[in-house]
Design an enzyme around this catalytic site. Structure first.
Site, PDB file in Angstrom:
ATOM      1  N   LYS A   1      -4.851  14.338 -18.940  1.00  0.00           N
ATOM      2  CA  LYS A   1      -3.462  14.011 -18.562  1.00  0.00           C
ATOM      3  C   LYS A   1      -3.432  12.618 -17.947  1.00  0.00           C
ATOM      4  O   LYS A   1      -2.526  11.815 -18.213  1.00  0.00           O
ATOM      5  CB  LYS A   1      -2.935  15.068 -17.589  1.00  0.00           C
TER       6      LYS A   1
ATOM      7  N   GLU B   1       6.653   8.052 -13.839  1.00  0.00           N
ATOM      8  CA  GLU B   1       5.809   8.506 -12.725  1.00  0.00           C
ATOM      9  C   GLU B   1       5.304   7.341 -11.880  1.00  0.00           C
ATOM     10  O   GLU B   1       4.672   6.411 -12.403  1.00  0.00           O
ATOM     11  CB  GLU B   1       4.611   9.301 -13.280  1.00  0.00           C
TER      12      GLU B   1
ATOM     13  N   ASP C   1       5.541   7.372 -31.810  1.00  0.00           N
ATOM     14  CA  ASP C   1       5.843   8.788 -31.635  1.00  0.00           C
ATOM     15  C   ASP C   1       4.811   9.424 -30.692  1.00  0.00           C
ATOM     16  O   ASP C   1       3.704   9.774 -31.118  1.00  0.00           O
ATOM     17  CB  ASP C   1       5.814   9.451 -33.024  1.00  0.00           C
TER      18      ASP C   1
ATOM     19  N   HIS D   1      -1.258   7.348  -4.527  1.00  0.00           N
ATOM     20  CA  HIS D   1      -0.121   7.929  -5.244  1.00  0.00           C
ATOM     21  C   HIS D   1       1.092   8.034  -4.313  1.00  0.00           C
ATOM     22  O   HIS D   1       2.200   7.646  -4.664  1.00  0.00           O
ATOM     23  CB  HIS D   1      -0.514   9.305  -5.791  1.00  0.00           C
TER      24      HIS D   1
HETATM   25  P1  HMG Z   1      -4.509  -0.192  -3.481  1.00  0.00           P
HETATM   26  O1  HMG Z   1      -5.962  -0.503  -3.428  1.00  0.00           O
HETATM   27  O2  HMG Z   1      -3.866   0.373  -2.274  1.00  0.00           O
HETATM   28  O3  HMG Z   1      -3.697  -1.450  -3.986  1.00  0.00           O
HETATM   29  O4  HMG Z   1      -4.304   0.803  -4.729  1.00  0.00           O
HETATM   30  P2  HMG Z   1      -3.578  -2.892  -3.348  1.00  0.00           P
HETATM   31  O5  HMG Z   1      -2.308  -2.918  -2.584  1.00  0.00           O
HETATM   32  O6  HMG Z   1      -4.865  -3.300  -2.674  1.00  0.00           O
HETATM   33  O7  HMG Z   1      -3.408  -3.796  -4.678  1.00  0.00           O
HETATM   34  C1  HMG Z   1      -4.459  -3.994  -5.597  1.00  0.00           C
HETATM   35  C2  HMG Z   1      -3.879  -4.121  -6.996  1.00  0.00           C
HETATM   36  O8  HMG Z   1      -3.371  -2.830  -7.414  1.00  0.00           O
HETATM   37  C3  HMG Z   1      -2.727  -5.075  -7.134  1.00  0.00           C
HETATM   38  O9  HMG Z   1      -3.165  -6.410  -7.301  1.00  0.00           O
HETATM   39  C4  HMG Z   1      -2.058  -4.547  -8.367  1.00  0.00           C
HETATM   40  O10 HMG Z   1      -2.775  -4.914  -9.512  1.00  0.00           O
HETATM   41  C5  HMG Z   1      -2.159  -3.042  -8.160  1.00  0.00           C
HETATM   42  P3  HMG Z   1      -2.128  -7.649  -7.058  1.00  0.00           P
HETATM   43  O11 HMG Z   1      -0.931  -7.435  -7.926  1.00  0.00           O
HETATM   44  O12 HMG Z   1      -1.780  -7.566  -5.594  1.00  0.00           O
HETATM   45  O13 HMG Z   1      -2.917  -8.814  -7.448  1.00  0.00           O
HETATM   46  N1  HMG Z   1      -1.002  -2.579  -7.359  1.00  0.00           N
HETATM   47  C6  HMG Z   1       0.286  -2.631  -7.753  1.00  0.00           C
HETATM   48  N2  HMG Z   1       0.864  -3.077  -8.880  1.00  0.00           N
HETATM   49  C7  HMG Z   1       2.212  -2.982  -8.961  1.00  0.00           C
HETATM   50  N3  HMG Z   1       2.988  -2.475  -7.988  1.00  0.00           N
HETATM   51  C8  HMG Z   1       2.457  -2.018  -6.860  1.00  0.00           C
HETATM   52  C9  HMG Z   1       1.055  -2.093  -6.700  1.00  0.00           C
HETATM   53  N4  HMG Z   1       0.211  -1.742  -5.717  1.00  0.00           N
HETATM   54  C10 HMG Z   1      -1.032  -2.052  -6.124  1.00  0.00           C
HETATM   55  N5  HMG Z   1       3.239  -1.522  -5.913  1.00  0.00           N
HETATM   56  C11 HMG Z   1      -3.208   2.210  -6.272  1.00  0.00           C
HETATM   57  C12 HMG Z   1      -3.114   1.495  -4.922  1.00  0.00           C
HETATM   58  C13 HMG Z   1      -2.004   3.127  -6.404  1.00  0.00           C
HETATM   59  C14 HMG Z   1      -3.193   1.175  -7.386  1.00  0.00           C
HETATM   60  C15 HMG Z   1      -4.559   3.005  -6.315  1.00  0.00           C
HETATM   61  O14 HMG Z   1      -4.619   3.865  -5.213  1.00  0.00           O
HETATM   62  C16 HMG Z   1      -4.732   3.790  -7.593  1.00  0.00           C
HETATM   63  O15 HMG Z   1      -5.122   3.255  -8.614  1.00  0.00           O
HETATM   64  N6  HMG Z   1      -4.508   5.107  -7.543  1.00  0.00           N
HETATM   65  C17 HMG Z   1      -4.556   5.987  -8.706  1.00  0.00           C
HETATM   66  C18 HMG Z   1      -3.160   6.356  -9.046  1.00  0.00           C
HETATM   67  C19 HMG Z   1      -3.033   7.182 -10.287  1.00  0.00           C
HETATM   68  O16 HMG Z   1      -3.968   7.501 -10.971  1.00  0.00           O
HETATM   69  N7  HMG Z   1      -1.807   7.526 -10.594  1.00  0.00           N
HETATM   70  C20 HMG Z   1      -1.449   8.331 -11.720  1.00  0.00           C
HETATM   71  C21 HMG Z   1      -0.651   9.496 -11.255  1.00  0.00           C
HETATM   72  S1  HMG Z   1      -1.695  10.742 -10.605  1.00  0.00           S
HETATM   73  C22 HMG Z   1      -2.011  11.678 -12.018  1.00  0.00           C
HETATM   74  O17 HMG Z   1      -1.080  12.093 -12.634  1.00  0.00           O
HETATM   75  C23 HMG Z   1      -3.327  11.762 -12.690  1.00  0.00           C
HETATM   76  C24 HMG Z   1      -4.477  12.528 -12.102  1.00  0.00           C
HETATM   77  O18 HMG Z   1      -4.198  13.892 -11.841  1.00  0.00           O
HETATM   78  C25 HMG Z   1      -5.511  12.427 -13.207  1.00  0.00           C
HETATM   79  C26 HMG Z   1      -6.826  13.028 -12.849  1.00  0.00           C
HETATM   80  O19 HMG Z   1      -6.862  14.003 -12.091  1.00  0.00           O
HETATM   81  O20 HMG Z   1      -7.826  12.516 -13.402  1.00  0.00           O
HETATM   82  C27 HMG Z   1      -4.932  11.882 -10.855  1.00  0.00           C
END
Ligand code: HMG
Length: 438
Positions: free
Chosen positions: A280, A85, A296, A393
C-alpha cells in the site's frame, strides 16, 4: 419523492442535481449550492469534464502536488502526484533528495508485452481444434490488418496468438491467448478491437472447416477482452550506496539502520498481513503518478497485486540486501501505461503533468512511476524503522486537523509553533486549540 427513478440519464444536469438534492437531502438548497460551487467558471472546461463520464453533476477535486529533485538514470525530474493523503508528497520529496545525493535512482525496462484473450467454449475433438487453429492462424493477422496498420508503423502490433486448452479447469473452455506491443499507448482499445475481430474470424472460419461436425462448428465465444495482468510488461527500479553513506538525520548508525531496513523488507516478503500494508505504501506513490498522468490506476492496482501473489502467496513487491558493504533496495513491477490516447491529450492537468515530466514515452513513464513507488516505500520504511510513522505523518496531517476545527490564521500560527517542539496527535492538537481559545 421516490428514491428510484427511470430515465435519469435523459435529464439535464440541472434536473439531475435538483432530483438528487430533493430526494436525498433535507437541506436541498444548500446541497445544490455546494455542488455548483465546484463547477468550473470556464463553461467549455466544465463541459470537457462533464463529458469524461456519465451523469456528471460536478467535479471532485484531488490536490495535485509535486515532488522535485528526482534523479532517474542521471536525468532530473519533478514528479506530479494526484493524491488526497497527507505526507505522501513530502515523503517522496524527502526520498528523492536523499537518493539524489547518493547517485539517484536507476530504472530499467525488462519487457513491454501486453495480453488479451478470447475466451470460448468448444465441445468437440481437441486434435481437430488444434489443426483448425494452425490453419486459420494467419487469418487472425490478415483480418486485423485494418486495425494494426498504424500500430505496425510505430513498431508495434500483434506479437503472437496461441490456442490454450483450459478444459482441465473448466469443461470445454479454451482461449485464444494473444500478446501485443502497443508502444506509447496503454493499448486497451487497440487490443480489444483486435480481439473482437479474432473472435469473429474464429466463429466464421469454424463454419467452413470441413473436419468439424455440425456441433463442433458451434464455437461459443464467451468474451473477448484484454488482461490487466501484465507480468511481461515489467520495469525495475533500484537504489544503492555504501552502507556508511546512509548516515543522516535519524540514521546515526547506518549499519544498524540498513540491517533493520532489510529485516523490515524480509518481514513483508514472508508475512501477507505486513506485505499488504508495505505494498500500500508503494501504491501511495504509484497511484498518485498514474492518476496525475491520466492513466488507469484501477488496472494498475489489479495487475500489481496479482503480480505480488505470483509465487502462490501475497508478498512484498520490493526487496533489499546488504552485500559487501553495499545496501541495495529494488522493485520489479508490472505497469501498462500510456502517454498517448485516453485522457492524455484531453485533460488539461494531465497535459501539464506529462509536459512537466518532459513528455516521456510510455517506457520512460513506467520508469518514473516505478521510482515514485520505490521512493515512497523507502520513506515509509525509513520512518517505520527509525522514528515511527506517526511523527512525520501527523506533522503533515496537522493542517487537516486545523481545517476540521476551522482554526483561524492566528490560531494556526500558534498551533504550528507549539507543535514544532511537541508530538502531534489528534487529541494533543484539539486540547491545545481549546486552551488557546479559552
Ligand atoms: P522530516 O525529516 O521531518 O522533514 O520528514 P524535514 O522537515 O526535515 O524536510 C526534509 C525534506 O522532506 C524536505 O526537504 C522535503 O523534501 C520533504 P526541503 O524541501 O526542505 O529541501 N518535506 C516536505 N515536502 C513538502 N512539504 C512538506 C515537507 N516536509 C518535509 N511539508 C516526512 C517528514 C513526512 C517527509 C517524513 O517523516 C517521512 O517521509 N515520513 C513517511 C511518511 C509516509 O510514508 N507517508 C505515507 C502515508 S503513511 C502510509 O500510508 C503508508 C505506510 O503504512 C506504509 C507502510 O507501512 O510501509 C506507512
Amino acid at each position: 419523492m421516490p428514491k428510484s427513478i427511470s430515465g435519469f440519464s435523459k435529464l439535464s444536469k440541472e434536473e439531475k442535481i435538483n432530483w438528487i438534492a430533493a430526494t436525498h437531502f433535507a437541506n436541498a438548497e444548500e446541497v445544490v449550492q455546494t455542488i455548483k460551487k465546484y463547477w468550473n467558471t470556464d463553461a467549455s472546461l466544465q463541459k470537457l469534464h462533464d463529458e469524461f463520464i456519465e451523469n456528471t453533476i460536478t467535479n471532485f477535486y484531488l490536490p495535485l502536488g509535486v515532488a522535485p529533485n528526482f534523479t532517474i538514470n542521471g536525468k532530473n525530474y519533478t514528479i506530479p502526484f494526484a493524491v488526497e493523503e497527507s505526507s505522501v508528497v513530502a515523503a517522496a520529496s524527502k526520498a528523492a533528495k536523499f537518493w539524489g545525493n547518493r547517485g539517484g535512482f536507476k530504472a530499467t525496462i525488462i519487457n513491454t508485452e501486453k495480453i488479451g484473450q478470447v475466451h470460448f467454449i468448444y465441445n468437440g475433438d481437441k486434435e481437430k481444434l488444434n489443426t483448425f487453429f494452425s490453419q486459420i492462424k494467419p487469418k487472425f493477422f490478415s483480418e486485423t490488418e485494418g486495425i494494426t496498420k498504424n500500430m505496425q508503423k510505430r513498431g508495434g502490433g500483434i506479437l503472437d496468438i496461441i490456442l490454450k486448452d483450459k478444459t482441465a479447469d473448466l469443461d470445454n473452455y479454451y482461449q485464444l491467448h494473444a500478446t501485443f506491443e502497443t508502444k506509447d499507448s496503454m493499448g486497451a482499445n487497440f487490443i480489444n478491437s483486435c480481439l473482437e475481430q479474432f473472435a469473429k474470424t474464429l466463429k466464421d472460419e469454424a463454419q467452413t472447416f470441413d473436419a468439424f461436425t455440425e456441433d463442433e462448428k458451434n464455437i461459443t465465444v464467451v468474451m473477448s477482452i484484454l488482461s490487466n495482468y501484465v507480468p511481461n510488461c515489467v520495469v525495475r527500479a533500484e537504489v544503492s550506496c555504501n552502507v556508511s553513506e546512509l548516515a543522516e538525520k535519524h540514521i546515526e548508525n547506518p549499519q544498524e539502520f540498513a540491517e533493520k531496513f532489510v529485516q523490515a523488507v524480509r518481514i513483508a516478503e514472508i508475512e501477507p498481513y505486513r506485505a499488504v500494508t508495505h505494498n500500500k505504501g508503494i501504491m501511495n506513490g504509484i497511484d498518485a503518478v498514474v492518476l496525475a498522468t491520466g492513466n488507469d490506476f484501477r488496472a494498475v492496482e489489479a495487475g500489481v497485486h496479482a503480480y505480488a501473489s505470483k509465487d502462490g502467496q501475497y508478498s512484498s513487491l520490493s526487496h533489499a540486501k546488504i552485500e559487501d558493504g553495499i545496501f541495495t533496495f529494488w522493485m520489479e513491477i508490472p505497469l501498462a501505461l500510456g502517454t498517448v490516447g485516453g485522457l492524455t491529450s484531453l485533460h488539461p492537468m494531465v497535459k501539464i503533468a506529462l509536459e512537466m515530466l518532459g513528455k516521456p514515452s510510455a517506457q520512460e513513464l513506467m520508469q518514473i512511476v516505478a521510482v515514485a513507488g520505490l521512493a515512497q516505500n523507502f520513506a515509509a520504511l525509513r520512518s517505520l524503522t527509525t522514528t515511527g510513522i506517526q511523527q512525520g505523518h501527523m506533522k503533515m496531517h496537522l493542517m487537516n486537523i486545523l481545517n476540521q476545527f476551522k482554526a483561524t490564521e492566528d490560531e494556526r500560527k500558534q498551533v504550528v509553533k507549539h507543535f514544532e517542539k511537541n508530538t502531534v496527535t489528534h487529541s494533543a492538537v484539539v486540547d491545545y486549540l481549546a486552551e488557546i481559545r479559552k
